[in-house]
Design a protein around this motif. Sequence first.
Motif, PDB file in Angstrom:
ATOM      1  N   SER A 111       0.821  -1.211   0.000  1.00  0.00           N
ATOM      2  CA  SER A 111       0.000   0.000   0.000  1.00  0.00           C
ATOM      3  C   SER A 111       0.856   1.262   0.000  1.00  0.00           C
ATOM      4  CB  SER A 111      -0.944  -0.005   1.207  1.00  0.00           C
ATOM      5  OG  SER A 111      -0.217  -0.061   2.409  1.00  0.00           O
ATOM      6  N   ASP A 112       2.016   1.225   0.677  1.00  0.00           N
ATOM      7  CA  ASP A 112       2.921   2.377   0.650  1.00  0.00           C
ATOM      8  C   ASP A 112       3.412   2.644  -0.773  1.00  0.00           C
ATOM      9  OD1 ASP A 112       2.654   2.708   3.345  1.00  0.00           O
ATOM     10  OD2 ASP A 112       4.563   1.757   3.878  1.00  0.00           O
ATOM     11  N   SER A 113       3.728   1.582  -1.494  1.00  0.00           N
ATOM     12  CA  SER A 113       4.177   1.732  -2.885  1.00  0.00           C
ATOM     13  C   SER A 113       3.058   2.296  -3.749  1.00  0.00           C
ATOM     14  CB  SER A 113       4.631   0.374  -3.439  1.00  0.00           C
ATOM     15  OG  SER A 113       5.734  -0.122  -2.716  1.00  0.00           O
ATOM     16  N   GLN A 114       1.834   1.813  -3.534  1.00  0.00           N
ATOM     17  CA  GLN A 114       0.703   2.310  -4.314  1.00  0.00           C
ATOM     18  C   GLN A 114       0.436   3.781  -4.020  1.00  0.00           C
ATOM     19  OE1 GLN A 114      -2.303  -0.547  -3.127  1.00  0.00           O
ATOM     20  NE2 GLN A 114      -2.011  -1.745  -4.988  1.00  0.00           N
ATOM     21  N   ARG A 115       0.498   4.166  -2.760  1.00  0.00           N
ATOM     22  CA  ARG A 115       0.272   5.573  -2.404  1.00  0.00           C
ATOM     23  C   ARG A 115       1.368   6.472  -2.998  1.00  0.00           C
ATOM     24  NH1 ARG A 115      -1.431   3.094   2.516  1.00  0.00           N
ATOM     25  NH2 ARG A 115      -3.672   3.481   2.878  1.00  0.00           N
ATOM     26  N   ALA A 116       2.590   5.952  -3.032  1.00  0.00           N
ATOM     27  CA  ALA A 116       3.679   6.728  -3.630  1.00  0.00           C
ATOM     28  C   ALA A 116       3.429   6.946  -5.119  1.00  0.00           C
ATOM     29  CB  ALA A 116       5.006   6.002  -3.416  1.00  0.00           C
ATOM     30  N   LEU A 117       2.917   5.918  -5.807  1.00  0.00           N
ATOM     31  CA  LEU A 117       2.605   6.055  -7.228  1.00  0.00           C
ATOM     32  C   LEU A 117       1.472   7.057  -7.451  1.00  0.00           C
ATOM     33  CD1 LEU A 117       2.783   2.329  -8.416  1.00  0.00           C
ATOM     34  CD2 LEU A 117       4.362   4.171  -9.000  1.00  0.00           C
ATOM     35  N   VAL A 118       0.474   7.017  -6.577  1.00  0.00           N
ATOM     36  CA  VAL A 118      -0.640   7.968  -6.693  1.00  0.00           C
ATOM     37  C   VAL A 118      -0.135   9.399  -6.516  1.00  0.00           C
ATOM     38  CG1 VAL A 118      -2.791   8.752  -5.635  1.00  0.00           C
ATOM     39  CG2 VAL A 118      -2.383   6.303  -5.961  1.00  0.00           C
ATOM     40  N   ALA A 119       0.689   9.634  -5.493  1.00  0.00           N
ATOM     41  CA  ALA A 119       1.222  10.971  -5.246  1.00  0.00           C
ATOM     42  C   ALA A 119       2.100  11.426  -6.415  1.00  0.00           C
ATOM     43  CB  ALA A 119       2.032  10.977  -3.955  1.00  0.00           C
ATOM     44  N   GLN A 120       2.884  10.508  -6.943  1.00  0.00           N
ATOM     45  CA  GLN A 120       3.761  10.839  -8.064  1.00  0.00           C
ATOM     46  C   GLN A 120       2.956  11.211  -9.297  1.00  0.00           C
ATOM     47  OE1 GLN A 120       7.109   8.085  -9.003  1.00  0.00           O
ATOM     48  NE2 GLN A 120       6.120   7.879 -10.984  1.00  0.00           N
ATOM     49  N   GLU A 121       1.894  10.446  -9.578  1.00  0.00           N
ATOM     50  CA  GLU A 121       1.081  10.723 -10.759  1.00  0.00           C
ATOM     51  C   GLU A 121       0.288  12.011 -10.590  1.00  0.00           C
ATOM     52  OE1 GLU A 121       0.211  10.602 -14.394  1.00  0.00           O
ATOM     53  OE2 GLU A 121       1.373   8.928 -13.578  1.00  0.00           O
ATOM     54  N   ARG A 172       2.640  14.816 -11.365  1.00  0.00           N
ATOM     55  CA  ARG A 172       2.896  14.923 -12.797  1.00  0.00           C
ATOM     56  C   ARG A 172       1.746  15.618 -13.519  1.00  0.00           C
ATOM     57  NH1 ARG A 172       5.101   8.838 -14.318  1.00  0.00           N
ATOM     58  NH2 ARG A 172       7.289   9.146 -13.684  1.00  0.00           N
ATOM     59  N   LEU A 173       0.527  15.279 -13.120  1.00  0.00           N
ATOM     60  CA  LEU A 173      -0.638  15.914 -13.752  1.00  0.00           C
ATOM     61  C   LEU A 173      -0.700  17.403 -13.431  1.00  0.00           C
ATOM     62  CD1 LEU A 173      -3.343  13.167 -13.168  1.00  0.00           C
ATOM     63  CD2 LEU A 173      -2.557  13.998 -15.388  1.00  0.00           C
ATOM     64  N   ASP A 181       1.951  19.308 -12.714  1.00  0.00           N
ATOM     65  CA  ASP A 181       3.085  20.000 -13.321  1.00  0.00           C
ATOM     66  C   ASP A 181       2.979  20.096 -14.836  1.00  0.00           C
ATOM     67  OD1 ASP A 181       4.118  20.245 -10.802  1.00  0.00           O
ATOM     68  OD2 ASP A 181       5.565  18.594 -11.005  1.00  0.00           O
ATOM     69  N   ASP A 182       2.542  19.026 -15.489  1.00  0.00           N
ATOM     70  CA  ASP A 182       2.517  19.013 -16.958  1.00  0.00           C
ATOM     71  C   ASP A 182       1.395  18.104 -17.445  1.00  0.00           C
ATOM     72  OD1 ASP A 182       3.035  19.121 -19.634  1.00  0.00           O
ATOM     73  OD2 ASP A 182       5.180  18.662 -19.469  1.00  0.00           O
ATOM     74  N   PRO A 183       0.147  18.582 -17.393  1.00  0.00           N
ATOM     75  CA  PRO A 183      -0.985  17.747 -17.812  1.00  0.00           C
ATOM     76  C   PRO A 183      -0.921  17.350 -19.284  1.00  0.00           C
ATOM     77  CG  PRO A 183      -1.674  20.023 -17.463  1.00  0.00           C
ATOM     78  CD  PRO A 183      -0.285  19.907 -16.926  1.00  0.00           C
ATOM     79  N   GLY A 184      -0.362  18.230 -20.116  1.00  0.00           N
ATOM     80  CA  GLY A 184      -0.265  17.912 -21.535  1.00  0.00           C
ATOM     81  C   GLY A 184       0.624  16.704 -21.801  1.00  0.00           C
ATOM     82  N   ARG A 185       1.741  16.654 -21.115  1.00  0.00           N
ATOM     83  CA  ARG A 185       2.653  15.522 -21.279  1.00  0.00           C
ATOM     84  C   ARG A 185       2.009  14.225 -20.801  1.00  0.00           C
ATOM     85  NH1 ARG A 185       8.613  14.862 -18.394  1.00  0.00           N
ATOM     86  NH2 ARG A 185       9.131  12.846 -19.354  1.00  0.00           N
ATOM     87  N   GLU A 186       1.257  14.303 -19.695  1.00  0.00           N
ATOM     88  CA  GLU A 186       0.591  13.108 -19.174  1.00  0.00           C
ATOM     89  C   GLU A 186      -0.500  12.635 -20.116  1.00  0.00           C
ATOM     90  OE1 GLU A 186       1.583  11.275 -16.285  1.00  0.00           O
ATOM     91  OE2 GLU A 186       3.188  12.557 -17.058  1.00  0.00           O
ATOM     92  N   PHE A 187      -1.162  13.591 -20.787  1.00  0.00           N
ATOM     93  CA  PHE A 187      -2.166  13.199 -21.774  1.00  0.00           C
ATOM     94  C   PHE A 187      -1.508  12.435 -22.923  1.00  0.00           C
ATOM     95  CE2 PHE A 187      -4.383  13.929 -25.768  1.00  0.00           C
ATOM     96  CZ  PHE A 187      -5.662  13.500 -25.448  1.00  0.00           C
ATOM     97  N   GLU A 188      -0.353  12.890 -23.353  1.00  0.00           N
ATOM     98  CA  GLU A 188       0.353  12.207 -24.438  1.00  0.00           C
ATOM     99  C   GLU A 188       0.807  10.817 -24.002  1.00  0.00           C
ATOM    100  OE1 GLU A 188       0.688  13.089 -27.589  1.00  0.00           O
ATOM    101  OE2 GLU A 188      -0.606  14.802 -27.125  1.00  0.00           O
ATOM    102  N   ARG A 189       1.218  10.696 -22.758  1.00  0.00           N
ATOM    103  CA  ARG A 189       1.603   9.377 -22.236  1.00  0.00           C
ATOM    104  C   ARG A 189       0.413   8.421 -22.269  1.00  0.00           C
ATOM    105  NH1 ARG A 189       2.825   9.008 -16.827  1.00  0.00           N
ATOM    106  NH2 ARG A 189       3.845   7.001 -17.185  1.00  0.00           N
TER     107      ARG A 189
END
Length: 252
Positions: A94-104, A107-108, A110-118
């Motif tokens: 769950s710690d790893s999952q929460r870290a991924l959520v915070a990271q994503e 990213r959204l 900071d740069d939503p356009g780049r995340e849309f392209e991803r």
Amino acid sequence: MTTVEIAGKPAQEPARKSEKGNLAQRLNWLRAGVLGANDGIVSVAAIVVGVAGATTAQSTSTAQAAALAAGAAGLIGGAISMALGEYVSVSSQSDSQRALVAQERKRLADDPGREFERLKTAYLEQGISPETAQAVAEELTRKNALSAQLRTHYNIDEEEIVSPWHAALASALAFTVGAILPLLSILLFPAPVRLPLTFAVVLVALAVTGAVGAWIGGAKASRAATRVVLGGALALGATFLIGSLLGHSGIV
């Protein structure tokens, strides 16, 4: 409103994947429960059978008291051990999952356009046409950009992160349910038939847990049940033999 299609399938496919993911998660919980119960059956059965083997020359009341004390200790210690192990394991997950959520989420922001392209690229890599990938990425981003990114890239859901406390409790309960069966058997059956009936009850219970576990995993039930029963019989036979040797040697 028209329905966007992906490779000939309606855009409701993400919802179906979510349902399949939820089903897979429930089956994993059920499998963990079956394995926990199986551990409880084998662990406590081996303890009480070993104690019974060591106290065959003693009075019935003394033998029952010894079996109760050892079985209760095995049940409590095993349940706590299972809960602790599950808590540590699921906490890491769950710690790893929460870290991924915070990271994503960052990213959204900071740069939503780049995340849309991803997101669109992820669909393109699955062989979807550029036009359809663009349409699906736009629709999912409008609905919930974070959820779309998490499901597509990491196959997780922000609201479905497993609680380590729930996992620990479920593991402890499953172990306890399995452990109660051999403990009651060795205490409640009449002295002349106590051991053979306890053996029989434990092996039948193991056959059931083995078959259920195989059914959950889509494997052949009879083969899995046979493996579990043979392993359980070996454990019971070994502990009874060792207990008997200790009892006749005068050590116990």
